[in-house]
Every structure is written in structure tokens, then in C-alpha cells.
Design a protein around this motif. Sequence first.
Motif, mmCIF file in Angstrom:
data_model
loop_
_atom_site.group_PDB
_atom_site.id
_atom_site.type_symbol
_atom_site.label_atom_id
_atom_site.label_comp_id
_atom_site.label_asym_id
_atom_site.label_seq_id
_atom_site.Cartn_x
_atom_site.Cartn_y
_atom_site.Cartn_z
ATOM 1 N N UNK A 208 45.309 53.918 41.159
ATOM 2 C CA UNK A 208 45.075 53.003 42.288
ATOM 3 C C UNK A 208 43.633 52.545 42.271
ATOM 4 N N UNK A 209 43.462 51.233 42.396
ATOM 5 C CA UNK A 209 42.129 50.634 42.482
ATOM 6 C C UNK A 209 41.847 50.230 43.907
ATOM 7 N N UNK A 214 40.484 44.129 47.479
ATOM 8 C CA UNK A 214 41.502 45.014 48.041
ATOM 9 C C UNK A 214 42.028 46.019 47.041
ATOM 10 N N UNK A 215 43.198 46.531 47.351
ATOM 11 C CA UNK A 215 43.775 47.581 46.524
ATOM 12 C C UNK A 215 44.736 47.020 45.484
ATOM 13 N N UNK A 216 44.921 47.800 44.422
ATOM 14 C CA UNK A 216 45.918 47.481 43.412
ATOM 15 C C UNK A 216 46.599 48.775 42.977
ATOM 16 N N UNK A 248 37.689 36.358 29.700
ATOM 17 C CA UNK A 248 36.825 35.328 30.294
ATOM 18 C C UNK A 248 36.892 35.443 31.806
ATOM 19 N N UNK A 249 35.824 35.043 32.481
ATOM 20 C CA UNK A 249 35.874 35.007 33.941
ATOM 21 C C UNK A 249 35.313 36.268 34.573
ATOM 22 N N UNK A 250 35.424 36.305 35.879
ATOM 23 C CA UNK A 250 34.819 37.386 36.662
ATOM 24 C C UNK A 250 35.621 38.681 36.550
ATOM 25 N N UNK A 251 34.922 39.793 36.677
ATOM 26 C CA UNK A 251 35.555 41.115 36.674
ATOM 27 C C UNK A 251 36.663 41.168 37.732
ATOM 28 N N UNK A 252 36.341 40.664 38.907
ATOM 29 C CA UNK A 252 37.296 40.621 40.015
ATOM 30 C C UNK A 252 38.639 40.018 39.643
#
Lengths: 299, 299
Positions: A208-209, A214-216, A248-252
Motif C-alpha cells: 500500500x502506498x 492519496x493511497x494506492x 517520462x513525467x513526474x514521479x506522482x
Amino acid sequence: MSVLVVGTTALDSIKTPVRENPRLLGGSASHAAVAASFFAPVKLVGGVGEDFPKKYVALYRKHGIDLAGLQILPGKTFHWSGEYEVNMNNRRTLMTELGVIETFQPKLPAAYQDVPFVLLGNIAPALQHSVLDQMRKPRFVVADSMDLWINLALPDLLKLLKRVDGFVLNDSEAQLLTQTDNVFLALKKIHQLGPRYVIIKKGSHGSILSGPRGMFICPAYPLPAVEDPTGAGDSFVGGLMGFLAAAKGAVDANIRRAMVYGSVTASFCCQGFGLNATTKATRARINSRVKELEKLTKF
Amino acid sequence: MSVLVVGTTALDSIKTPVRENPRLLGGSASHAAVAASFFAPVKLVGGVGEDFPKKYVALYRKHGIDLAGLQILPGKTFHWSGEYEVNMNNRRTLMTELGVIETFQPKLPAAYQDVPFVLLGNIAPALQHSVLDQMRKPRFVVADSMDLWINLALPDLLKLLKRVDGFVLNDSEAQLLTQTDNVFLALKKIHQLGPRYVIIKKGSHGSILSGPRGMFICPAYPLPAVEDPTGAGDSFVGGLMGFLAAAKGAVDANIRRAMVYGSVTASFCCQGFGLNATTKATRARINSRVKELEKLTKF
């Protein structure tokens, strides 16, 4: 982009109810580096003894891992020996020979100091600090740890948590650190210690992140048999960081898929002793399991 | 379409580290019937004693549950008393007064015998058989059970598994039944015992289905606090069967979403003692949590 991986580089002697395997390549850095190598170039930081088998150096090289930061030190390689019960969630340490790891001091080659993705794999928090001290301006830093350091080096670990973007730990370690067995609450409490991204690993139950978006809830790839789970957590975070470095792109925007890729890379790890099954994985086989996992979780 | 629910109708006295609640409405049939009632009309089969509080009859009625199959028998209502540890996964039975359940024989009213969806909630397998014997041609039959019956009535349970479409049990029960702690293998072994659909529940780790269209990994709705998990498994399968009964199309096409709806219904159950929180749920609140869960698992 590249990933820098620091952690233990070790020899593991592993006993399960079925088999016994002496002096396999192991250690958090070995598992994480090989896992990350399926996605991005990897630079390894570690220390081994003069007894470190050449075939393991060859294994690192086969995965294109940069070994400029691997020190060969006078003495013996860190050697861990452990035994699993029939229930693979229960393991006990039979013996630990620290060897060169006792005095190991990470020294980063110049070419390492600008690597954007830094994985501080499980090793003494003081050494994780030391690596971070030598980095110029990393884009994304994730630390892993273990119960040993929560028990023996908590002040160092707490200081580290204020310096990293992400922290990864398993559910029993989260409980030890936060004194709650509720994952939801544990994530919240660990955020308060510093990291913007917190990931709690739950073995075959997935992970769980909790992050800025938010959460994943990340599934584990279901396996009909687990040969040896040693290094699965390191493979998970290695695959995750490798995927992030390559994306590519943001970590988020990428971290959920990165976790799924990490989870699948860890599934290969569990199917053989030491790194035996991980090294036989390919990016194509990983992709195919990720697709399967998508089908297994769709509703 | 309607759901027939058989199981225990009981009084539960529940102790947790935080609170103690005597003589709540409980039992597998109570939890499953209320959970199913959010989706479809429910017909209850059960037996209570003369001491059964009128307020609990009113609670059933509030949820539109057909009580033509609820027998009021001379004697006392089945009374279970249990205690949870700080870790809510560990519970122990303090006391069991069987009361009228000891001699209870299900008698199905004529209007019950053509109900297409049948949930054989957790109760002695002999009684589950007896209900099934009285049904004309149910479309989809699912059975739940518990460790007690695996230990005490295995031959009856094994016969039942050959008569049902689906079987639901938790991970420790699956391990007890199949002698493996690998969920993947356990699912396979249970298929060989009869059911085309097998669901293993893993509490806060979600659940796993194996069916004609393969496996499905179903998440649990993450809760910041669990007040009392008693009846969560019954609520899960009740919600699942209610959703299936209400949905258009084949079971195969609906069962994944049915599990997610069951999972969310169970999350409400955990947030209060007995049925306190479940009864306050609404279809709109359930839908909203399902949407959240979709977001929490997308990658």
C-alpha cells in the motif's frame, strides 16, 4: 535516467524445508540493483571481501550494473545464513558474519554524485546518510530499512526519514515503528516522520502506498509456489526505482505503475533461490505479468 | 431477483480491548441478510428462542427482510460470546450457548422454494443440506463455512461442496481444509472438491476468487479503525449475493463487481459493534466507497 543503489552486498546461505543453498549472491543492494537493471542503468555502491566469487561480479556485469562504486576490501564478504519454516513468512537468522561490512564506508565515484534516482537499500542508517551526504542534488530518494535498525539505530533512522522523499518498509516493521497494526494509521504516522511517499509491503498480500495523490492498493502477482522469498522486498523497491528512473513525467504520475512493476519483479525473485530466478527474468516476461495482473484486478 | 439466506440467528456478546457489548444481534444469517438487503429482496431462514428481542425483529423488518422462514422456538436464542485481542485478527470464544439452534430444523415456506440465489451461510453443513433439499431449482448456490465444521463435520461439508456453485472461506480455513498456505494452490484443491467458484477471504488484505473466467484479486476497503470485525465475512458474502441477485446478465460477468460490493459492505460492518454500523449504511454510501476503491486500485 540512472538509479544509484546502495545496500548490502552479501553471501546468503539459505535453508528452506525443501532445500539448502550455501553462499548464494545476496544482500539488499544485489537484489535491488538486478531488479532495477531491467528498467534503467544502475550504479552500485557496496563493499565485498576478497573472497567474493568472480561469478557474482560477472552476474552484476551481465545486468549492465556499474561497479565503479563496489569496493573490494581486505577481509571476508558479509555472510548471512537463515532458515525458513514451512510457512515462508517465518524465517530465523542462523548466523551473521559481518566481515567487511563492519568497517565499510561508502565512497562515491564522481560519476555517481549526479544520479537523479537514489535507492538507499537496507543497510545501517549511518551508511545511508553517508551516501546521501555525497550526492549533489538527487531528484528522488527512497530508503528501505528493517526491524534491526528500528531497534538498534532509531535516532539515525528518524533523521534519515527527514531527508528522503520515500520510505519503504514491511507491515511488521511499520507496526514496530508506529505501534499500530492498522496500515492506514501507520501510513499516516510515518508521513509525520518526514517522507511524502510511504509504502508498506505486505508480502503475498501486496503493498500500500500513501503519497501526495492519496493511497494506492498494489496487488502481488499470485504464485503457485514460493521457492525462496529472500530479497523479494529489495527486488520490489529496486524494480520500482528502475521503472521510475526510466519513465517520462513526474514521479506522482508514474509511481502506481512503478509499484506494480516492482511487485512483478519481486514475484520472479520468489521463484528461485537467491537471484537465480530474478536473473532469468526479462523485460518482456515482466511486461507480460504486469498485463496479467491488470486482468486479475480489473472490475 | 431474491436471495434466500440461511445461517445462524444469534445474540453476540462481544468484548474488544476498548469496549464490551452484551447481547447484540448477530449470527451469520443476520449479517448476511442485512448486507444482501442493500441490493435485493431477502428471505431469511433461521431459528430463534422466545427470548429474542422484538427490537431485532424490527431491525430485520426495517431492511425489508422476509421473516416467513424465521422460526420462534421454545427455549433460548443461540448466544455466542467472544473476545478480541488488540490485533483484531485474533479472537477467542468465551462461551457458546447453543439454545434452540441445537434442535433447529429449517422449514422453508412454499414461497421460498423457488428463490434463484441461495446463500448457505455459516451453520452446520447438515442444515445447509436440509435447506438445499427443500429448494426446487436454484440458479446459483453459495456456501460459507468455518473451521468448526471442517473439524467436526468434514464428510457432510465435502458432500455439500459437490452440491454448490460457490464456496467461500477464509485463509486459515482454506489452509486447514487443503493443508497448504499457498492461496493459489488452495483454490485449485478446493475446485477439485466441487465448486466452480471458490473465494478465499483474507480480512483486511481483501479476497481472491477463482472461477470459470480465472482469478480475481479483490481489494478490501481500507479503514482507519476497526471497531468490531464480527460478521465481516458474512456481510461480504451477503453483499456479494445481493449484488448478483440484483444484477442483469450472467454470474460470470458480474461476480467481480459483486465481490467489490461485498467487500465494501463488509467495511461498514467493521466500523461498529454487531450490526450497528451496517444498518446505518445506504446503497449510496456503498456506491461511493466502491468508486473510491476503484480509484485506490487503478494503475
